[in-house]
Scaffold this motif. Structure first.
Motif, PDB file in Angstrom:
ATOM      1  N   VAL A  51      -0.674   6.982  -0.985  1.00 31.85           N
ATOM      2  CA  VAL A  51      -1.417   6.802  -2.233  1.00 31.85           C
ATOM      3  C   VAL A  51      -2.137   8.090  -2.629  1.00 31.85           C
ATOM      4  O   VAL A  51      -2.278   8.394  -3.825  1.00 31.85           O
ATOM      5  CB  VAL A  51      -2.409   5.621  -2.110  1.00 31.85           C
ATOM      6  N   VAL A  52      -2.582   8.883  -1.637  1.00 36.36           N
ATOM      7  CA  VAL A  52      -3.243  10.154  -1.935  1.00 36.36           C
ATOM      8  C   VAL A  52      -2.221  11.163  -2.463  1.00 36.36           C
ATOM      9  O   VAL A  52      -2.474  11.880  -3.445  1.00 36.36           O
ATOM     10  CB  VAL A  52      -3.964  10.699  -0.689  1.00 36.36           C
ATOM     11  N   LEU A  53      -1.054  11.208  -1.834  1.00 34.87           N
ATOM     12  CA  LEU A  53       0.003  12.097  -2.302  1.00 34.87           C
ATOM     13  C   LEU A  53       0.445  11.712  -3.717  1.00 34.87           C
ATOM     14  O   LEU A  53       0.696  12.587  -4.560  1.00 34.87           O
ATOM     15  CB  LEU A  53       1.196  12.041  -1.350  1.00 34.87           C
ATOM     16  N   ALA A  54       0.535  10.403  -3.982  1.00 36.00           N
ATOM     17  CA  ALA A  54       0.919   9.938  -5.317  1.00 36.00           C
ATOM     18  C   ALA A  54      -0.129  10.326  -6.349  1.00 36.00           C
ATOM     19  O   ALA A  54       0.202  10.647  -7.498  1.00 36.00           O
ATOM     20  CB  ALA A  54       1.119   8.426  -5.320  1.00 36.00           C
TER      21      ALA A  54
ATOM     22  N   PHE B  88     -17.706  -0.827  -0.180  1.00 37.60           N
ATOM     23  CA  PHE B  88     -16.293  -0.820  -0.550  1.00 37.60           C
ATOM     24  C   PHE B  88     -15.862  -2.187  -1.054  1.00 37.60           C
ATOM     25  O   PHE B  88     -15.762  -3.139  -0.278  1.00 37.60           O
ATOM     26  CB  PHE B  88     -15.456  -0.359   0.641  1.00 37.60           C
ATOM     27  N   ASN B  89     -15.624  -2.248  -2.358  1.00 35.48           N
ATOM     28  CA  ASN B  89     -15.305  -3.529  -2.978  1.00 35.48           C
ATOM     29  C   ASN B  89     -13.803  -3.679  -3.189  1.00 35.48           C
ATOM     30  O   ASN B  89     -13.008  -2.802  -2.877  1.00 35.48           O
ATOM     31  CB  ASN B  89     -16.075  -3.702  -4.292  1.00 35.48           C
ATOM     32  N   ASN B  90     -13.443  -4.809  -3.750  1.00 34.25           N
ATOM     33  CA  ASN B  90     -12.033  -5.175  -3.899  1.00 34.25           C
ATOM     34  C   ASN B  90     -11.436  -4.516  -5.133  1.00 34.25           C
ATOM     35  O   ASN B  90     -11.014  -5.176  -6.084  1.00 34.25           O
ATOM     36  CB  ASN B  90     -11.929  -6.695  -4.001  1.00 34.25           C
ATOM     37  N   SER B  91     -11.388  -3.183  -5.114  1.00 35.54           N
ATOM     38  CA  SER B  91     -10.985  -2.442  -6.304  1.00 35.54           C
ATOM     39  C   SER B  91      -9.489  -2.517  -6.581  1.00 35.54           C
ATOM     40  O   SER B  91      -9.059  -2.237  -7.697  1.00 35.54           O
ATOM     41  CB  SER B  91     -11.400  -0.974  -6.179  1.00 35.54           C
ATOM     42  N   VAL B  92      -8.691  -2.884  -5.573  1.00 35.89           N
ATOM     43  CA  VAL B  92      -7.246  -2.999  -5.782  1.00 35.89           C
ATOM     44  C   VAL B  92      -6.868  -4.425  -6.141  1.00 35.89           C
ATOM     45  O   VAL B  92      -6.373  -4.713  -7.225  1.00 35.89           O
ATOM     46  CB  VAL B  92      -6.470  -2.553  -4.525  1.00 35.89           C
TER      47      VAL B  92
ATOM     48  N   MET C 256       0.818  -1.211   0.000  1.00 34.28           N
ATOM     49  CA  MET C 256       0.000   0.000   0.000  1.00 34.28           C
ATOM     50  C   MET C 256       0.851   1.259   0.000  1.00 34.28           C
ATOM     51  O   MET C 256       0.555   2.228  -0.713  1.00 34.28           O
ATOM     52  CB  MET C 256      -0.932  -0.004   1.221  1.00 34.28           C
ATOM     53  N   ASP C 257       1.942   1.251   0.776  1.00 29.50           N
ATOM     54  CA  ASP C 257       2.744   2.468   0.930  1.00 29.50           C
ATOM     55  C   ASP C 257       3.731   2.687  -0.214  1.00 29.50           C
ATOM     56  O   ASP C 257       4.077   3.833  -0.513  1.00 29.50           O
ATOM     57  CB  ASP C 257       3.526   2.425   2.249  1.00 29.50           C
ATOM     58  N   VAL C 258       4.203   1.597  -0.842  1.00 28.97           N
ATOM     59  CA  VAL C 258       5.257   1.726  -1.848  1.00 28.97           C
ATOM     60  C   VAL C 258       4.794   1.291  -3.231  1.00 28.97           C
ATOM     61  O   VAL C 258       4.763   2.092  -4.177  1.00 28.97           O
ATOM     62  CB  VAL C 258       6.515   0.913  -1.447  1.00 28.97           C
ATOM     63  N   PHE C 259       4.403   0.031  -3.372  1.00 35.62           N
ATOM     64  CA  PHE C 259       4.173  -0.524  -4.700  1.00 35.62           C
ATOM     65  C   PHE C 259       2.896   0.008  -5.353  1.00 35.62           C
ATOM     66  O   PHE C 259       2.905   0.418  -6.519  1.00 35.62           O
ATOM     67  CB  PHE C 259       4.143  -2.058  -4.638  1.00 35.62           C
TER      68      PHE C 259
END
Length: 292
Positions: A156-159, A100-104, A40-43
């Motif tokens: 992820v928001v900053l990205a 909230f579904n499995n969107s990732v 979540m934080d990197v990839f």
């Protein structure tokens, strides 16, 4: 027969990786918390930035798609609340799992396998909308006193902000840097699928009746709302098909993580997530048959 083979070809790589993670998790006790945090934080952060920065991103072209996702999420929550009232389930146990579904873990790879790599920016838009609402509205529903000010500091928001800025302004990235970020992003999808398989080994089936309610209500409500939102907002054919596909996705594993953290019947939420993801073997082929 050709359609069936195409659906099988789309779903097989995805479920093969989930299955690999599941059987590995059954044989070896595995703590995926570090891997999930890295993902979540990197990839995934790298995936989001790469997908948005490498395109000339006109927000006006994606505003309708983002709004359709918001409508589907909020509408699914309302359906979940009504179904919970009718079935005697606590609304805050069922409703978030429909929202909230499995969107990732499933949404992004399924979109790419179905429509090709060019659809990745669209899939990322839907994922970002879902994730932002989950970490804000979803948390608030479970805990009205939760502090949401740190939401905008999530990687992820900053990205997303950085990727939109680079893509919209047409800022050229140094090619070796762009390749490095893309390579990091390429790790995210296989790792997410493998991790989902491992996580499913923790699911409890003793609450399968509650799980079955969520497993059926989530894709049925999602597809109906996605279809209505796409038509009402006049989305183009590709965006409409993508919305329908996302509407069929099962509940996100993160629902269980939040339910455990905020003490909202985590055993029942785990059952909804587990049965819902198992039921995707039925509902995802139906959705694919409708969009192909």
């Amino acid at each position: 027969m050709d359609l069936s083979l195409r659906i099988l070809a789309i779903l097989f790589p995805m479920f093969a990786l989930v299955g690999t993670g599941y059987f590995y998790g059954r044989r070896h006790e595995s703590d995926m918390s570090v891997a999930n945090r890295l993902n979540m934080d990197v990839f995934i952060t790298a995936l989001v930035f790469s997908a948005l920065a490498n395109k000339s991103f006109d927000l006006a072209n994606y505003g309708g798609l983002a709004l359709a996702m918001v409508i589907m999420i909020l509408g699914s929550g309302a359906v979940g609340w009504a179904v919970a009232r009718m079935t005697g389930i606590r609304p805050l146990t069922l409703s978030p799992t429909l929202m909230f579904n499995n969107s990732v873990n499933l949404g992004v790879p399924l979109a790419v396998l179905t429509f090709g790599p060019d659809v990745l920016p669209l899939a990322v838009v839907l994922f970002v909308v879902s994730t932002t609402l989950h970490f804000s509205l979803g948390v608030w529903l479970l805990d009205h006193h939760a502090k949401l000010g740190n939401l905008w500091m999530k990687p992820v928001v900053l990205a997303t902000v950085a990727g939109l800025a680079v893509g919209s302004l047409g800022v050229p990235l140094w090619e070796p840097l762009a390749l490095s970020v893309k390579m990091l992003g390429d790790i995210s999808i296989p790792l997410a699928l493998f991790s989902l398989g491992v996580r499913l080994t923790d699911g409890a089936l003793h609450g399968w009746r509650v799980g079955l309610v969520g497993a059926v209500a989530r894709p049925l409500a999602g597809m109906a709302l996605a279809w209505a939102a796409a038509r009402g907002l006049g989305l183009n054919a590709q965006q409409s098909k993508l919305m329908l596909l996302y509407g069929a996705l099962p509940p996100a594993v993160m629902n269980y993580v939040f339910a455990e953290r905020y003490h909202q019947e985590p055993d029942k939420v785990a059952s909804i997530v587990l049965v819902g993801n198992l039921a995707s073997v039925v509902f995802l082929p139906i959705a694919l048959a409708l969009v192909l």
